[in-house]
Write a protein that holds these residues in place. Structure first.
Motif, PDB file in Angstrom:
ATOM      1  N   GLU A  56       0.754  -1.065  -0.085  1.00  0.00           N
ATOM      2  CA  GLU A  56      -0.133  -0.118   0.113  1.00  0.00           C
ATOM      3  C   GLU A  56       0.815   1.152   0.170  1.00  0.00           C
ATOM      4  O   GLU A  56       0.488   2.281  -0.649  1.00  0.00           O
ATOM      5  N   ILE A  57       1.850   1.287   0.849  1.00  0.00           N
ATOM      6  CA  ILE A  57       2.604   2.485   0.731  1.00  0.00           C
ATOM      7  C   ILE A  57       4.074   2.056   1.074  1.00  0.00           C
ATOM      8  O   ILE A  57       4.380   1.114   1.546  1.00  0.00           O
ATOM      9  N   LYS A  58       4.983   3.148   0.402  1.00  0.00           N
ATOM     10  CA  LYS A  58       6.654   3.027   0.663  1.00  0.00           C
ATOM     11  C   LYS A  58       7.079   4.255   0.624  1.00  0.00           C
ATOM     12  O   LYS A  58       6.688   5.218   0.561  1.00  0.00           O
ATOM     13  N   VAL A  59       8.320   4.297   1.441  1.00  0.00           N
ATOM     14  CA  VAL A  59       9.287   5.221   1.363  1.00  0.00           C
ATOM     15  C   VAL A  59       9.306   6.170  -0.010  1.00  0.00           C
ATOM     16  O   VAL A  59       9.339   5.483  -1.082  1.00  0.00           O
ATOM     17  N   GLY A  60       9.049   7.432  -0.042  1.00  0.00           N
ATOM     18  CA  GLY A  60       9.267   8.330  -0.950  1.00  0.00           C
ATOM     19  C   GLY A  60       7.793   8.872  -1.732  1.00  0.00           C
ATOM     20  O   GLY A  60       7.556   9.514  -2.345  1.00  0.00           O
ATOM     21  N   ASP A  61       6.656   8.051  -1.184  1.00  0.00           N
ATOM     22  CA  ASP A  61       5.307   8.258  -1.509  1.00  0.00           C
ATOM     23  C   ASP A  61       4.963   9.514  -1.299  1.00  0.00           C
ATOM     24  O   ASP A  61       5.227  10.196  -0.099  1.00  0.00           O
ATOM     25  N   LYS A  62       4.145  10.138  -2.095  1.00  0.00           N
ATOM     26  CA  LYS A  62       3.342  11.582  -1.778  1.00  0.00           C
ATOM     27  C   LYS A  62       2.126  11.118  -1.284  1.00  0.00           C
ATOM     28  O   LYS A  62       1.163  10.460  -1.855  1.00  0.00           O
ATOM     29  N   ILE A  64      -1.640  12.361   1.174  1.00  0.00           N
ATOM     30  CA  ILE A  64      -2.597  13.198   1.662  1.00  0.00           C
ATOM     31  C   ILE A  64      -3.291  12.641   2.835  1.00  0.00           C
ATOM     32  O   ILE A  64      -3.506  11.418   2.943  1.00  0.00           O
ATOM     33  N   PHE A  65      -3.090  13.213   4.110  1.00  0.00           N
ATOM     34  CA  PHE A  65      -3.517  12.517   5.229  1.00  0.00           C
ATOM     35  C   PHE A  65      -4.417  13.568   6.065  1.00  0.00           C
ATOM     36  O   PHE A  65      -4.890  14.843   5.604  1.00  0.00           O
ATOM     37  N   SER A  66      -5.350  12.893   6.845  1.00  0.00           N
ATOM     38  CA  SER A  66      -6.139  13.553   7.755  1.00  0.00           C
ATOM     39  C   SER A  66      -5.671  15.050   8.282  1.00  0.00           C
ATOM     40  O   SER A  66      -4.423  15.126   9.075  1.00  0.00           O
ATOM     41  N   LYS A  67      -6.479  15.975   8.574  1.00  0.00           N
ATOM     42  CA  LYS A  67      -6.217  17.268   9.073  1.00  0.00           C
ATOM     43  C   LYS A  67      -5.452  17.397  10.249  1.00  0.00           C
ATOM     44  O   LYS A  67      -4.360  17.989  10.757  1.00  0.00           O
ATOM     45  N   TYR A  68      -5.822  16.753  11.240  1.00  0.00           N
ATOM     46  CA  TYR A  68      -5.711  16.581  12.341  1.00  0.00           C
ATOM     47  C   TYR A  68      -4.672  15.405  12.973  1.00  0.00           C
ATOM     48  O   TYR A  68      -4.828  15.255  14.169  1.00  0.00           O
ATOM     49  N   ALA A  69      -4.389  14.812  12.255  1.00  0.00           N
ATOM     50  CA  ALA A  69      -3.672  13.577  12.413  1.00  0.00           C
ATOM     51  C   ALA A  69      -2.369  13.513  12.970  1.00  0.00           C
ATOM     52  O   ALA A  69      -1.742  14.370  12.754  1.00  0.00           O
ATOM     53  N   ILE A  88      -3.935   8.163   6.915  1.00  0.00           N
ATOM     54  CA  ILE A  88      -3.431   8.314   5.389  1.00  0.00           C
ATOM     55  C   ILE A  88      -4.737   8.215   4.417  1.00  0.00           C
ATOM     56  O   ILE A  88      -5.153   7.155   4.630  1.00  0.00           O
ATOM     57  N   LEU A  89      -5.026   9.198   3.732  1.00  0.00           N
ATOM     58  CA  LEU A  89      -6.363   9.383   3.023  1.00  0.00           C
ATOM     59  C   LEU A  89      -6.347   8.723   1.432  1.00  0.00           C
ATOM     60  O   LEU A  89      -6.805   7.984   1.090  1.00  0.00           O
ATOM     61  N   ALA A  90      -4.805   9.130   0.979  1.00  0.00           N
ATOM     62  CA  ALA A  90      -4.627   8.812  -0.309  1.00  0.00           C
ATOM     63  C   ALA A  90      -3.206   8.969  -0.755  1.00  0.00           C
ATOM     64  O   ALA A  90      -2.452   9.594  -0.008  1.00  0.00           O
ATOM     65  N   ILE A  91      -2.801   8.256  -1.805  1.00  0.00           N
ATOM     66  CA  ILE A  91      -1.427   8.590  -2.182  1.00  0.00           C
ATOM     67  C   ILE A  91      -1.557   9.061  -3.703  1.00  0.00           C
ATOM     68  O   ILE A  91      -2.318   9.022  -4.463  1.00  0.00           O
TER      69      ILE A  91
END
Length: 93
Positions: A56-62, A64-69, A88-91
Motif C-alpha cells: 500500500e505505501i512505501k518510502v518516497g510516496d506523496k 494526503i493525510f487527515s487534517k488533525y492526524a 493516510i487518506l490517499a497516495i
C-alpha cells in the motif's frame, strides 16, 4: 536523522504550500493553511511485515493525510509528523 516508527506508523514530512494564489496574491504566513500533503520518510515494521499492507505505501510516496492526524516532532531542525497508516487518506501519483 534516523527515526524508525513502530507498528503500523509512518513518518512523514509535510510539503510546503505555495506562497501565492493563482491570481498572484502573496499570502502572509498567518493566512496560509497547514499543508495536508506530505512525503513518506519511514514506514514501521507492522506495515512492512503485513502481506496486505506492505504494497500500500512505501518510502518516497506523496500522500494526503487527515487534517488533525499524528504527532508532530522536531528532530535535527526538521519538523516531522508520526501518524498511523489509517490516517493516510490517499497516495498522490
Amino acid at each position: 536523522m534516523n527515526l524508525k516508527p513502530l507498528g503500523d506508523r509512518v513518518v512523514i514530512k509535510k510539503v510546503e504550500v505555495e506562497e501565492k494564489t493563482k491570481s498572484g496574491i502573496v499570502l502572509p504566513s498567518s493566512a496560509k493553511e497547514e499543508p495536508q500533503m506530505a512525503e513518506v520518510l519511514a514506514v514501521g515494521n507492522g506495515i512492512i511485515n503485513d502481506e496486505k499492507k506492505k504494497d500500500e505505501i512505501k518510502v518516497g510516496d506523496k500522500v494526503i493525510f487527515s487534517k488533525y492526524a499524528g504527532t508532530e516532532v522536531k528532530i535535527d531542525n526538521e519538523e516531522l509528523t508520526i501518524l498511523k497508516l489509517s490516517d493516510i487518506l490517499a497516495i498522490v501519483e
